[in-house]
Design an enzyme around this catalytic site. Sequence first.
Site, PDB file in Angstrom:
ATOM      1  N   ARG A 186       5.082  18.255 -16.570  1.00 23.16           N
ATOM      2  CA  ARG A 186       5.907  17.251 -17.044  1.00 23.16           C
ATOM      3  C   ARG A 186       7.151  16.656 -15.936  1.00 23.16           C
ATOM      4  O   ARG A 186       7.309  15.680 -15.834  1.00 23.16           O
ATOM      5  CB  ARG A 186       6.342  17.639 -18.322  1.00 23.16           C
ATOM      6  CG  ARG A 186       7.187  16.534 -18.862  1.00 23.16           C
ATOM      7  CD  ARG A 186       7.488  17.313 -20.275  1.00 23.16           C
ATOM      8  NE  ARG A 186       8.811  16.731 -20.900  1.00 23.16           N
ATOM      9  CZ  ARG A 186       9.563  17.219 -21.851  1.00 23.16           C
ATOM     10  NH1 ARG A 186       9.237  18.377 -22.346  1.00 23.16           N
ATOM     11  NH2 ARG A 186      10.589  16.568 -22.454  1.00 23.16           N
ATOM     12  N   ASP A 194       3.150   5.863 -21.864  1.00 21.75           N
ATOM     13  CA  ASP A 194       3.033   5.826 -23.272  1.00 21.75           C
ATOM     14  C   ASP A 194       4.259   5.168 -23.697  1.00 21.75           C
ATOM     15  O   ASP A 194       5.255   5.215 -23.255  1.00 21.75           O
ATOM     16  CB  ASP A 194       2.312   7.079 -23.716  1.00 21.75           C
ATOM     17  CG  ASP A 194       3.321   8.241 -23.743  1.00 21.75           C
ATOM     18  OD1 ASP A 194       4.653   7.979 -23.558  1.00 21.75           O
ATOM     19  OD2 ASP A 194       2.892   9.371 -23.374  1.00 21.75           O
ATOM     20  N   TYR A 200       0.422  12.742 -23.885  1.00 19.68           N
ATOM     21  CA  TYR A 200      -0.077  13.066 -22.567  1.00 19.68           C
ATOM     22  C   TYR A 200      -1.043  11.789 -22.089  1.00 19.68           C
ATOM     23  O   TYR A 200      -1.562  11.735 -21.117  1.00 19.68           O
ATOM     24  CB  TYR A 200      -0.614  14.308 -21.976  1.00 19.68           C
ATOM     25  CG  TYR A 200       0.041  15.221 -22.423  1.00 19.68           C
ATOM     26  CD1 TYR A 200       1.243  15.359 -21.763  1.00 19.68           C
ATOM     27  CD2 TYR A 200      -0.205  16.078 -23.720  1.00 19.68           C
ATOM     28  CE1 TYR A 200       2.010  16.769 -22.253  1.00 19.68           C
ATOM     29  CE2 TYR A 200       0.583  17.220 -24.003  1.00 19.68           C
ATOM     30  CZ  TYR A 200       1.736  17.363 -23.406  1.00 19.68           C
ATOM     31  OH  TYR A 200       2.463  18.553 -23.759  1.00 19.68           O
ATOM     32  N   GLY A 201      -0.723  10.352 -22.311  1.00 20.58           N
ATOM     33  CA  GLY A 201      -1.321   9.353 -22.158  1.00 20.58           C
ATOM     34  C   GLY A 201      -0.717   8.705 -21.033  1.00 20.58           C
ATOM     35  O   GLY A 201      -1.428   7.595 -20.536  1.00 20.58           O
ATOM     36  N   ASN A 202       0.283   9.059 -20.217  1.00 18.30           N
ATOM     37  CA  ASN A 202       0.819   8.279 -18.990  1.00 18.30           C
ATOM     38  C   ASN A 202      -0.277   8.602 -17.783  1.00 18.30           C
ATOM     39  O   ASN A 202      -0.938   9.552 -17.638  1.00 18.30           O
ATOM     40  CB  ASN A 202       2.192   8.914 -18.560  1.00 18.30           C
ATOM     41  CG  ASN A 202       3.030   9.208 -19.954  1.00 18.30           C
ATOM     42  OD1 ASN A 202       3.367   8.151 -20.392  1.00 18.30           O
ATOM     43  ND2 ASN A 202       3.412  10.447 -20.319  1.00 18.30           N
ATOM     44  N   HIS A 262       0.917  -1.195   0.133  1.00 19.44           N
ATOM     45  CA  HIS A 262       0.043   0.148  -0.042  1.00 19.44           C
ATOM     46  C   HIS A 262       0.868   1.308   0.085  1.00 19.44           C
ATOM     47  O   HIS A 262       1.960   1.225   0.547  1.00 19.44           O
ATOM     48  CB  HIS A 262      -0.961   0.034   1.025  1.00 19.44           C
ATOM     49  CG  HIS A 262      -0.368  -0.038   2.575  1.00 19.44           C
ATOM     50  ND1 HIS A 262       0.047  -1.244   3.281  1.00 19.44           N
ATOM     51  CD2 HIS A 262      -0.148   1.017   3.506  1.00 19.44           C
ATOM     52  CE1 HIS A 262       0.645  -1.074   4.294  1.00 19.44           C
ATOM     53  NE2 HIS A 262       0.401   0.202   4.526  1.00 19.44           N
TER      54      HIS A 262
END
EC number: 5.1.3.29
Length: 144
Positions: free
Chosen positions: A109, A30, A131-133, A22
């Site tokens: 970023r 990406d 920006y798919g991360n 946890h």
Amino acid sequence: MLKGIHPAISPDLLKILAEMGHGDELVLSDAHFPAHQLHHKVVRADGISINSLLTGITPLFEFDTYTEAPLIMMQAVEGDSLDPAVEQSYLQTIKSAVGNVPKLARMDRFAFYERAKQAYAVVITGETAKYGNIIIKKGVTPVK
């Protein structure tokens, strides 16, 4: 292959998910993300979209409820723009799997890169969305 495990989840990724405690974070990056430069524990999921991985991971993964936002994405660089459909599709995938959507935050970023360095691991995907991360933070898995 195992029953109940999505085929996008490789044995290496399944091991990482099981090892995480946890508060640990996992970066789903990406295809353009500098994962090997930033981290020593990198798993490749070439050709697999982040949505496919979220579909497989989310039923196995408890999101952290002790943090304000257990989902983190990169904000657009000044002068650039985000495609809101990317975030919406991720959130819809998570909602479909668990019924609710944890809060999502955005970060600069370079702050995202620094955060990725502290993650448990980075998964390089075949995602090509700009920006798919996304970083997902693991919570306490309930015992039933």
